[in-house]
Design a protein around this motif. Structure first.
Motif, PDB file in Angstrom:
ATOM      1  N   CYS A  21       0.805  -1.231   0.000  1.00  0.00           N
ATOM      2  CA  CYS A  21       0.000   0.000   0.000  1.00  0.00           C
ATOM      3  C   CYS A  21       0.830   1.269   0.000  1.00  0.00           C
ATOM      4  O   CYS A  21       0.275   2.371  -0.140  1.00  0.00           O
ATOM      5  CB  CYS A  21      -0.958   0.011   1.188  1.00  0.00           C
ATOM      6  SG  CYS A  21      -0.146   0.151   2.802  1.00  0.00           S
ATOM      7  N   GLY A  22       2.145   1.165   0.171  1.00  0.00           N
ATOM      8  CA  GLY A  22       3.013   2.324   0.103  1.00  0.00           C
ATOM      9  C   GLY A  22       3.079   3.167   1.359  1.00  0.00           C
ATOM     10  O   GLY A  22       3.777   4.180   1.388  1.00  0.00           O
ATOM     11  N   VAL A  23       2.398   2.780   2.418  1.00  0.00           N
ATOM     12  CA  VAL A  23       2.410   3.558   3.650  1.00  0.00           C
ATOM     13  C   VAL A  23       3.751   3.403   4.357  1.00  0.00           C
ATOM     14  O   VAL A  23       4.422   2.375   4.222  1.00  0.00           O
ATOM     15  CB  VAL A  23       1.259   3.118   4.585  1.00  0.00           C
ATOM     16  CG1 VAL A  23       1.541   1.738   5.169  1.00  0.00           C
ATOM     17  CG2 VAL A  23       1.031   4.125   5.697  1.00  0.00           C
ATOM     18  N   LEU A  24       4.166   4.435   5.090  1.00  0.00           N
ATOM     19  CA  LEU A  24       5.386   4.362   5.881  1.00  0.00           C
ATOM     20  C   LEU A  24       5.072   3.723   7.232  1.00  0.00           C
ATOM     21  O   LEU A  24       4.216   4.204   7.970  1.00  0.00           O
ATOM     22  CB  LEU A  24       5.969   5.756   6.100  1.00  0.00           C
ATOM     23  CG  LEU A  24       6.703   6.390   4.912  1.00  0.00           C
ATOM     24  CD1 LEU A  24       7.129   7.812   5.262  1.00  0.00           C
ATOM     25  CD2 LEU A  24       7.918   5.564   4.527  1.00  0.00           C
ATOM     26  N   ILE A  25       5.769   2.625   7.542  1.00  0.00           N
ATOM     27  CA  ILE A  25       5.570   1.924   8.813  1.00  0.00           C
ATOM     28  C   ILE A  25       6.609   2.454   9.796  1.00  0.00           C
ATOM     29  O   ILE A  25       7.806   2.215   9.641  1.00  0.00           O
ATOM     30  CB  ILE A  25       5.724   0.407   8.637  1.00  0.00           C
ATOM     31  CG1 ILE A  25       4.777  -0.106   7.547  1.00  0.00           C
ATOM     32  CG2 ILE A  25       5.467  -0.309   9.957  1.00  0.00           C
ATOM     33  CD1 ILE A  25       4.985  -1.568   7.200  1.00  0.00           C
ATOM     34  N   GLU A  26       6.164   3.187  10.806  1.00  0.00           N
ATOM     35  CA  GLU A  26       7.082   3.774  11.779  1.00  0.00           C
ATOM     36  C   GLU A  26       7.533   2.733  12.791  1.00  0.00           C
ATOM     37  O   GLU A  26       6.846   1.748  13.069  1.00  0.00           O
ATOM     38  CB  GLU A  26       6.411   4.946  12.486  1.00  0.00           C
ATOM     39  CG  GLU A  26       6.038   6.083  11.543  1.00  0.00           C
ATOM     40  CD  GLU A  26       5.387   7.230  12.290  1.00  0.00           C
ATOM     41  OE1 GLU A  26       5.782   7.496  13.441  1.00  0.00           O
ATOM     42  OE2 GLU A  26       4.477   7.853  11.726  1.00  0.00           O
ATOM     43  N   GLU A  27       8.685   3.000  13.396  1.00  0.00           N
ATOM     44  CA  GLU A  27       9.267   2.030  14.319  1.00  0.00           C
ATOM     45  C   GLU A  27       8.431   1.866  15.581  1.00  0.00           C
ATOM     46  O   GLU A  27       8.526   0.840  16.257  1.00  0.00           O
ATOM     47  CB  GLU A  27      10.699   2.417  14.688  1.00  0.00           C
ATOM     48  CG  GLU A  27      11.421   1.319  15.450  1.00  0.00           C
ATOM     49  CD  GLU A  27      12.901   1.576  15.601  1.00  0.00           C
ATOM     50  OE1 GLU A  27      13.648   0.610  15.834  1.00  0.00           O
ATOM     51  OE2 GLU A  27      13.325   2.731  15.474  1.00  0.00           O
ATOM     52  N   LYS A  28       7.599   2.826  15.912  1.00  0.00           N
ATOM     53  CA  LYS A  28       6.758   2.711  17.101  1.00  0.00           C
ATOM     54  C   LYS A  28       5.817   1.515  17.020  1.00  0.00           C
ATOM     55  O   LYS A  28       5.298   1.052  18.019  1.00  0.00           O
ATOM     56  CB  LYS A  28       5.961   3.988  17.320  1.00  0.00           C
ATOM     57  CG  LYS A  28       4.927   4.279  16.231  1.00  0.00           C
ATOM     58  CD  LYS A  28       4.205   5.590  16.494  1.00  0.00           C
ATOM     59  CE  LYS A  28       3.154   5.877  15.433  1.00  0.00           C
ATOM     60  NZ  LYS A  28       2.465   7.171  15.676  1.00  0.00           N
ATOM     61  N   HIS A  29       5.615   0.993  15.805  1.00  0.00           N
ATOM     62  CA  HIS A  29       4.755  -0.179  15.608  1.00  0.00           C
ATOM     63  C   HIS A  29       5.523  -1.494  15.756  1.00  0.00           C
ATOM     64  O   HIS A  29       4.931  -2.565  15.606  1.00  0.00           O
ATOM     65  CB  HIS A  29       4.120  -0.145  14.209  1.00  0.00           C
ATOM     66  CG  HIS A  29       3.220   1.028  13.965  1.00  0.00           C
ATOM     67  ND1 HIS A  29       2.056   1.227  14.653  1.00  0.00           N
ATOM     68  CD2 HIS A  29       3.346   2.071  13.096  1.00  0.00           C
ATOM     69  CE1 HIS A  29       1.473   2.330  14.220  1.00  0.00           C
ATOM     70  NE2 HIS A  29       2.238   2.870  13.278  1.00  0.00           N
ATOM     71  N   LYS A  30       6.834  -1.426  16.017  1.00  0.00           N
ATOM     72  CA  LYS A  30       7.662  -2.632  15.947  1.00  0.00           C
ATOM     73  C   LYS A  30       7.183  -3.742  16.886  1.00  0.00           C
ATOM     74  O   LYS A  30       7.148  -4.912  16.510  1.00  0.00           O
ATOM     75  CB  LYS A  30       9.126  -2.310  16.238  1.00  0.00           C
ATOM     76  CG  LYS A  30      10.049  -3.506  16.032  1.00  0.00           C
ATOM     77  CD  LYS A  30      11.474  -3.224  16.453  1.00  0.00           C
ATOM     78  CE  LYS A  30      12.212  -2.430  15.424  1.00  0.00           C
ATOM     79  NZ  LYS A  30      13.663  -2.312  15.765  1.00  0.00           N
ATOM     80  N   THR A  31       6.814  -3.402  18.116  1.00  0.00           N
ATOM     81  CA  THR A  31       6.357  -4.435  19.048  1.00  0.00           C
ATOM     82  C   THR A  31       5.169  -5.188  18.484  1.00  0.00           C
ATOM     83  O   THR A  31       5.101  -6.433  18.539  1.00  0.00           O
ATOM     84  CB  THR A  31       5.991  -3.811  20.406  1.00  0.00           C
ATOM     85  OG1 THR A  31       7.158  -3.162  20.949  1.00  0.00           O
ATOM     86  CG2 THR A  31       5.516  -4.879  21.381  1.00  0.00           C
ATOM     87  N   TRP A  32       4.210  -4.454  17.919  1.00  0.00           N
ATOM     88  CA  TRP A  32       3.031  -5.086  17.307  1.00  0.00           C
ATOM     89  C   TRP A  32       3.439  -5.917  16.095  1.00  0.00           C
ATOM     90  O   TRP A  32       2.915  -7.023  15.878  1.00  0.00           O
ATOM     91  CB  TRP A  32       2.025  -4.009  16.902  1.00  0.00           C
ATOM     92  CG  TRP A  32       0.777  -4.554  16.266  1.00  0.00           C
ATOM     93  CD1 TRP A  32      -0.331  -5.041  16.890  1.00  0.00           C
ATOM     94  CD2 TRP A  32       0.537  -4.687  14.857  1.00  0.00           C
ATOM     95  NE1 TRP A  32      -1.265  -5.460  15.969  1.00  0.00           N
ATOM     96  CE2 TRP A  32      -0.759  -5.259  14.710  1.00  0.00           C
ATOM     97  CE3 TRP A  32       1.252  -4.374  13.712  1.00  0.00           C
ATOM     98  CZ2 TRP A  32      -1.321  -5.517  13.464  1.00  0.00           C
ATOM     99  CZ3 TRP A  32       0.695  -4.637  12.473  1.00  0.00           C
ATOM    100  CH2 TRP A  32      -0.584  -5.208  12.358  1.00  0.00           C
TER     101      TRP A  32
END
Length: 613
Positions: free
Chosen positions: A265-276
């Motif tokens: 989808c081209g969205v930027l995945i930020e590192e704050k989501h890493k645990t999830w």
């Protein structure tokens, strides 16, 4: 009667199947991390590193997989997962275990710093293994005995240790650091695996950070496996993919903005989501493999929050991107992938087209000068190199001093005329050569006799040692007793690899090797006169070596010698200090900086510091 009961119990235990318990379940219930060896001491939690659950559980005794291969970057917990397996075996599935480190000395260090602390703080283990401080011979540096089995630690450089006894379990750590051959008996990995041949239900674990493509053991083992990768979901669209470097994006020179791009989808995945991401990830095989080996690739991108951040990864990349030698280390330890040199040799005509022009002898950016001297049968070849911020390199002068090197005449011209000259930059600042490395491979006694009295002036004797893993220059010299000459060992292969990588760097800045305005085709041919090739050796297996493909290579060798001189007296801290004071206005010979009457120190093994500063 008691003997009969003991025999009966032993017979029953021998027929009792291994418990249906996974390694991760055992670790979550029993494993404690010691404060002296862990950044996060206390109870082990697999939930902290979910990507380690499946590799550990594949090592459980009931699991059908026989071999587990983990090719990984740094700071991902790969070795800790192996230690969890050892604890599981000692507690729940005892048997003979062999743990192999690169060397016997490394095995000793791991035993003292990792194994014994784990035993001490984990009750399930300390109650089964005698206290190391007791007189019980069952717990030594290299042997840990427990009911039903024994853990033996050895080095891959010890053939005796690798063929000591049959074992059911083998843990081989950092296999890419193993020697290619051990005492003429063959590959240490094969020797260790042969120890398990008499056991039907054996388990083998191989772990390592990879090194060079086609020479990396761990990559070869991973490619034989089913090549599993950890697929994580996108928080936006839910599509799963594995994290890789070509998806990492950041803004300008701001590593802290690093994020992963979702291919779907081209969205930027930020590192704050890493645990999830890690909690919802899964391992997927990307190849069929041999059916008995599960391979896991774990890059440092997967490190949990609080360990190695994406921003830190990008910052390290930006710091090493202009230096192929440092970039190789980053590639191995962060991406967990092998390094492949894109071009084994640079075209001399291409180098000639890269010639630059600068309006003075010394271009802007140069902070200090060093020199290298090569002794030939009828001359001395001398090259002066300028060094700037983060080892940016400019060749300043290449000259020949003709004459018989056995005669003091040519040496007088080198020491009293050439090395005492001054060089100027555009603003009029003057420079002198601060250190000179003289190769002592030819006319060794003459070089020692001429160089020894001038050590305090920054004139250094070097002796080449071709070893691919050797440091560029030794930290301390040996001393020739006859002439009292201090001789530094030069890692020729390492130096050539560094210079070759710098020559290919076409971007001005850190690590760039500039082509001077006076360069001609012959000079460029000398710079590219050697090529690194792969060769099969009956004793050592596949090795890398430098071979000369053109008749003359002085410019290449002299660049290595100049770099060695820079490393010896102009380390990064000195350069940074010089840079903070602004452009250097005058560089005086080191002897002139000594108080009157002070002579260079002569203490054996005291290193260069006493003699030079």
């Amino acid at each position: 009667m008691s003997a009969l009961i003991t025999t009966s119990d032993a017979w029953s235990n021998g027929w009792t199947p291994d418990p249906v318990l996974t390694v991760s379940e055992w670790a979550d219930a029993h494993r404690m991390l010691p404060a002296k060896a862990a950044a996060e001491p206390g109870q082990w939690r697999t939930s902290r590193t979910p990507y380690l659950r499946e590799p550990m559980d594949a090592l459980s005794t009931y699991h059908p997989i026989e071999r587990v291969v983990i090719m990984a970057g740094a700071q991902v917990g790969k070795t800790e997962s192996g230690l969890n397996w050892l604890g599981y075996l000692i507690h729940h599935a005892p048997g003979p275990i062999l743990m192999v480190q690169p060397t016997v000395e490394t095995a000793k260090r791991v035993s003292k710093q990792r194994i014994q602390p784990m035993i001490d703080v984990t009750p399930a283990l300390s109650e089964r293994i005698a206290d190391s401080r007791s007189r019980d011979a069952g717990n030594t540096m290299f042997i840990k005995e427990f009911r039903g089995g024994v853990l033996i630690l050895t080095g891959a450089n010890s053939a005796a240790g690798l063929r000591s006894m049959p074992v059911r379990y083998v843990f081989m750590d950092e296999v890419d650091a193993y020697p290619p051959d051990v005492d003429g008996e063959g590959d240490p990995v094969s020797l260790a695996e042969k120890r398990t041949s008499t056991f039907a239900r054996k388990k083998i674990l191989l772990v390592s950070t990879p090194t060079i493509k086609d020479l990396s053991r761990i990559e070869a083992e991973y490619l034989k496996s089913d090549q599993r990768r950890y697929f994580v979901p996108c928080p936006e669209c839910g599509e799963k993919d594995y994290l890789r470097w070509d998806r990492m994006k950041w803004e300008g020179d701001a590593p802290g903005t690093a994020a992963m791009v979702c291919e779907s989808c081209g969205v930027l995945i930020e590192e704050k989501h890493k645990t999830w991401l890690l909690e919802n990830g899964e391992w997927r095989a990307t190849s069929t493999g041999d059916g008995r080996t599960a391979g896991y690739h774990i890059p440092s991108f997967l490190s949990p929050l609080g360990w190695k951040s994406w921003g830190a990864i990008v910052a390290e990349y930006l710091d090493s991107a202009h230096d192929s030698h440092r970039l190789k280390t980053w590639w191995n330890t962060v991406l967990g992938e092998t390094w492949e040199d894109q071009d084994g040799m640079t075209d001399p005509n291409h180098l000639l087209q890269r010639r630059e022009s600068w309006p003075a002898e010394v271009p802007d950016g140069v902070l200090t000068l060093t020199a290298g001297v090569d002794v030939q049968s009828d001359r001395l070849e001398v090259k002066v190199m300028g060094f700037g911020h983060k080892e940016e390199m400019w060749p300043i002068q290449l000259t020949k001093i003709w004459g018989d090197p056995a005669s003091p005449v040519v040496w007088h011209e080198l020491f009293e005329i050439f090395l005492k000259q001054t060089f100027r930059n555009q603003s009029g600042a003057t420079f002198r050569v601060r250190a000179t490395c003289v190769d002592s491979s030819y006319l060794t006694d003459t070089v020692y006799r001429m160089v020894a009295p001038r050590f305090g002036m920054g004139v250094i004797a070097i002796k080449g040692a071709s070893a691919s893993r050797r440091e560029l220059v030794s930290k301390a010299p040996s001393v020739n007793n006859r002439y009292r000459c201090r001789v530094f060992s030069l890692g020729v292969d390492s130096g050539k690899s560094i210079i070759a990588a710098r020559i290919k760097n076409t971007t001005p800045g850190p690590g760039c090797f500039h082509i001077p305005p006076w360069a001609d085709l012959e000079y460029c041919e000398q710079l590219t006169a050697e090529r690194q090739v792969k060769r099969y050796d009956k004793r050592s297996g596949l090795v890398l070596e430098w071979i000369q493909v053109r008749p003359r290579n002085e410019a290449f060798d002299l660049s290595v010698y100049s770099l060695a001189a820079f490393y010896l007296i102009n380390g990064p801290k000195v350069i940074e200090a010089m840079e903070s004071r602004g452009q250097e206005q005058e560089t005086t010979p080191l002897a002139e900086k000594q108080p009157a009457g002070q002579r260079p120190a002569r203490k054996r093994g005291s290193g260069w510091v006493q003699g030079f500063r």
